[in-house]
Motif scaffolding. Structure first.
Motif, PDB file in Angstrom:
ATOM      1  N   GLN A  17      50.495  59.374  29.905  1.00  0.00           N
ATOM      2  CA  GLN A  17      49.205  59.094  30.514  1.00  0.00           C
ATOM      3  C   GLN A  17      49.337  59.226  32.022  1.00  0.00           C
ATOM      4  O   GLN A  17      50.351  58.819  32.595  1.00  0.00           O
ATOM      5  CB  GLN A  17      48.730  57.685  30.137  1.00  0.00           C
ATOM      6  N   PRO A  18      48.320  59.784  32.699  1.00  0.00           N
ATOM      7  CA  PRO A  18      48.409  59.933  34.151  1.00  0.00           C
ATOM      8  C   PRO A  18      48.411  58.592  34.858  1.00  0.00           C
ATOM      9  O   PRO A  18      47.594  57.717  34.534  1.00  0.00           O
ATOM     10  CB  PRO A  18      47.164  60.751  34.498  1.00  0.00           C
ATOM     11  N   GLU A  19      49.335  58.421  35.795  1.00  0.00           N
ATOM     12  CA  GLU A  19      49.431  57.187  36.561  1.00  0.00           C
ATOM     13  C   GLU A  19      49.713  57.505  38.019  1.00  0.00           C
ATOM     14  O   GLU A  19      50.379  58.492  38.330  1.00  0.00           O
ATOM     15  CB  GLU A  19      50.556  56.293  36.021  1.00  0.00           C
ATOM     16  N   ASP A  20      49.222  56.667  38.913  1.00  0.00           N
ATOM     17  CA  ASP A  20      49.492  56.801  40.341  1.00  0.00           C
ATOM     18  C   ASP A  20      50.895  56.257  40.617  1.00  0.00           C
ATOM     19  O   ASP A  20      51.176  55.075  40.391  1.00  0.00           O
ATOM     20  CB  ASP A  20      48.450  56.019  41.140  1.00  0.00           C
ATOM     21  N   GLN A  21      51.778  57.129  41.128  1.00  0.00           N
ATOM     22  CA  GLN A  21      53.167  56.737  41.386  1.00  0.00           C
ATOM     23  C   GLN A  21      53.427  56.495  42.875  1.00  0.00           C
ATOM     24  O   GLN A  21      54.587  56.484  43.303  1.00  0.00           O
ATOM     25  CB  GLN A  21      54.117  57.821  40.857  1.00  0.00           C
ATOM     26  N   THR A  22      52.387  56.295  43.649  1.00  0.00           N
ATOM     27  CA  THR A  22      52.550  56.024  45.075  1.00  0.00           C
ATOM     28  C   THR A  22      53.507  54.857  45.293  1.00  0.00           C
ATOM     29  O   THR A  22      53.366  53.801  44.677  1.00  0.00           O
ATOM     30  CB  THR A  22      51.192  55.702  45.716  1.00  0.00           C
ATOM     31  N   GLY A  23      54.497  55.067  46.172  1.00  0.00           N
ATOM     32  CA  GLY A  23      55.453  54.017  46.480  1.00  0.00           C
ATOM     33  C   GLY A  23      56.548  53.849  45.451  1.00  0.00           C
ATOM     34  O   GLY A  23      57.331  52.897  45.523  1.00  0.00           O
ATOM     35  N   ARG A  24      56.645  54.782  44.488  1.00  0.00           N
ATOM     36  CA  ARG A  24      57.662  54.687  43.451  1.00  0.00           C
ATOM     37  C   ARG A  24      58.628  55.862  43.549  1.00  0.00           C
ATOM     38  O   ARG A  24      58.338  56.869  44.192  1.00  0.00           O
ATOM     39  CB  ARG A  24      57.020  54.620  42.068  1.00  0.00           C
ATOM     40  N   VAL A  25      59.765  55.752  42.901  1.00  0.00           N
ATOM     41  CA  VAL A  25      60.812  56.764  43.010  1.00  0.00           C
ATOM     42  C   VAL A  25      61.553  56.885  41.687  1.00  0.00           C
ATOM     43  O   VAL A  25      61.815  55.883  41.005  1.00  0.00           O
ATOM     44  CB  VAL A  25      61.791  56.410  44.158  1.00  0.00           C
ATOM     45  N   PHE A  26      61.855  58.132  41.296  1.00  0.00           N
ATOM     46  CA  PHE A  26      62.737  58.381  40.160  1.00  0.00           C
ATOM     47  C   PHE A  26      64.182  58.340  40.653  1.00  0.00           C
ATOM     48  O   PHE A  26      64.520  58.986  41.646  1.00  0.00           O
ATOM     49  CB  PHE A  26      62.479  59.755  39.540  1.00  0.00           C
ATOM     50  N   ILE A  27      65.016  57.599  39.946  1.00  0.00           N
ATOM     51  CA  ILE A  27      66.435  57.520  40.298  1.00  0.00           C
ATOM     52  C   ILE A  27      67.259  58.134  39.179  1.00  0.00           C
ATOM     53  O   ILE A  27      67.160  57.726  38.016  1.00  0.00           O
ATOM     54  CB  ILE A  27      66.871  56.063  40.538  1.00  0.00           C
ATOM     55  N   THR A 177      60.939  61.535  44.885  1.00  0.00           N
ATOM     56  CA  THR A 177      59.607  60.941  44.957  1.00  0.00           C
ATOM     57  C   THR A 177      58.613  61.965  45.515  1.00  0.00           C
ATOM     58  O   THR A 177      58.997  63.058  45.943  1.00  0.00           O
ATOM     59  CB  THR A 177      59.625  59.665  45.836  1.00  0.00           C
ATOM     60  N   ASP A 178      57.336  61.607  45.494  1.00  0.00           N
ATOM     61  CA  ASP A 178      56.260  62.416  46.106  1.00  0.00           C
ATOM     62  C   ASP A 178      56.285  63.866  45.653  1.00  0.00           C
ATOM     63  O   ASP A 178      56.287  64.801  46.473  1.00  0.00           O
ATOM     64  CB  ASP A 178      56.344  62.343  47.630  1.00  0.00           C
ATOM     65  N   VAL A 179      56.265  64.093  44.358  1.00  0.00           N
ATOM     66  CA  VAL A 179      56.308  65.452  43.801  1.00  0.00           C
ATOM     67  C   VAL A 179      54.890  65.994  43.648  1.00  0.00           C
ATOM     68  O   VAL A 179      54.038  65.363  43.004  1.00  0.00           O
ATOM     69  CB  VAL A 179      57.018  65.464  42.442  1.00  0.00           C
ATOM     70  N   HIS A 180      54.644  67.160  44.232  1.00  0.00           N
ATOM     71  CA  HIS A 180      53.349  67.834  44.114  1.00  0.00           C
ATOM     72  C   HIS A 180      53.571  69.320  43.887  1.00  0.00           C
ATOM     73  O   HIS A 180      54.503  69.907  44.458  1.00  0.00           O
ATOM     74  CB  HIS A 180      52.514  67.650  45.386  1.00  0.00           C
ATOM     75  N   GLY A 203      48.586  67.996  44.939  1.00  0.00           N
ATOM     76  CA  GLY A 203      48.777  69.173  44.102  1.00  0.00           C
ATOM     77  C   GLY A 203      47.790  69.217  42.948  1.00  0.00           C
ATOM     78  O   GLY A 203      47.433  68.181  42.377  1.00  0.00           O
ATOM     79  N   ASN A 204      47.341  70.427  42.599  1.00  0.00           N
ATOM     80  CA  ASN A 204      46.398  70.574  41.484  1.00  0.00           C
ATOM     81  C   ASN A 204      47.087  70.977  40.185  1.00  0.00           C
ATOM     82  O   ASN A 204      46.439  71.105  39.149  1.00  0.00           O
ATOM     83  CB  ASN A 204      45.291  71.573  41.839  1.00  0.00           C
ATOM     84  N   VAL A 205      48.409  71.197  40.229  1.00  0.00           N
ATOM     85  CA  VAL A 205      49.188  71.454  39.014  1.00  0.00           C
ATOM     86  C   VAL A 205      49.996  70.209  38.656  1.00  0.00           C
ATOM     87  O   VAL A 205      49.997  69.747  37.519  1.00  0.00           O
ATOM     88  CB  VAL A 205      50.112  72.668  39.194  1.00  0.00           C
ATOM     89  N   ILE A 206      50.681  69.649  39.640  1.00  0.00           N
ATOM     90  CA  ILE A 206      51.357  68.358  39.514  1.00  0.00           C
ATOM     91  C   ILE A 206      50.892  67.497  40.679  1.00  0.00           C
ATOM     92  O   ILE A 206      50.992  67.899  41.838  1.00  0.00           O
ATOM     93  CB  ILE A 206      52.893  68.494  39.545  1.00  0.00           C
ATOM     94  N   ASN A 207      50.395  66.315  40.367  1.00  0.00           N
ATOM     95  CA  ASN A 207      49.839  65.403  41.377  1.00  0.00           C
ATOM     96  C   ASN A 207      50.547  64.057  41.244  1.00  0.00           C
ATOM     97  O   ASN A 207      50.394  63.362  40.234  1.00  0.00           O
ATOM     98  CB  ASN A 207      48.331  65.255  41.164  1.00  0.00           C
TER      99      ASN A 207
END
Length: 231
Positions: A17-27, A177-180, A203-207
């Motif tokens: 499901q689409p979620e806002d990941q602002t301020g988050r990071v994949f480790i 982080t911040d992938v677009h 980004g309109n493909v990955i946001n």
């Protein structure tokens, strides 16, 4: 076998499901063949081929060996593109497997955050990298073609086949982080705004602010730590 793999990729996307990941990071805490993040592209890119692309992200790593920043694969070609780095250089595989485009002299210090953008445009075939606001000279990549519809987009692993074929030696170790991703070459000003953290059109493909994804292995998604301001 390939049909089964494609079905699994599509099903994985259906359950995210689409979620806002602002301020988050994949480790990605280790070098492994099973740690990955599978990103779900927009519906439009699953139907139409891409004639241009911009990929931006921020990353931090302490690993000096070769590792994958971003991997795009289609049912016909697995390097579409593959974005790769070493401690002293960046490499781009764009429909080539033996001789990557090599970019020297861009910021690449270990244990520091880097803002990274890649651009490619079909009409000219030109590829360019930007790191921390420093742009490379443009190089000739894949001219006149396209990135076929329904691309598989992976963080942390190099796809040697559509949606799979991972190898430990190519895995990413660090933070992302911040992938677009956009279906065009965005302007120099837009890249500057991304680099500086200013307001820009996502980004309109990955946001990153509306991200659909699935994780595998031991990848951790957590809030970025920020120092408290003095009262």
């Amino acid at each position: 076998m390939e049909k089964i793999l494609v079905l699994l990729v599509l099903l994985a996307g259906c359950y995210s499901q689409p979620e806002d990941q602002t301020g988050r990071v994949f480790i990605f805490p280790r070098r492994s063949a099973v740690d990955y993040v599978r990103l779900t592209p927009s519906l439009n890119s699953t139907v139409n081929a891409l004639k241009a692309i911009t990929i931006c992200q921020r990353f931090l790593s302490s690993d000096k060996d070769g590792q994958t920043l971003f991997s795009v694969a289609t049912k016909c070609h697995h390097n579409s593109p593959l974005l790769y780095k070493y401690a002293d250089r960046y490499e781009v595989y764009m429909r080539v497997t033996k001789d990557p485009l090599t970019f020297w002299g861009l910021p690449n210090n270990l244990n520091e955050w880097h803002s990274y953008c890649f651009t490619w445009e079909s009409n000219t075939g030109l590829v360019q990298l930007w790191v921390n606001g420093v742009n490379s000279a443009k190089q000739m990549g894949y001219k006149g073609g396209s990135i076929e519809a329904a691309p598989s987009m992976i963080l942390g692993q190099d796809q040697d086949s559509y949606g799979g074929g991972f190898a430990k030696k190519n895995a990413f170790v660090g933070h992302v982080t911040d992938v677009h991703v956009w279906d065009k070459v965005i302007s120099d000003c837009d890249i500057r705004d991304f680099t500086e953290g200013s307001s820009f059109k996502p980004g309109n493909v990955i946001n990153w602010h509306r991200l659909e994804f699935t994780m595998g292995g031991e990848v951790v998604l957590e809030d970025q730590q920020k120092c408290c301001e003095d009262e």
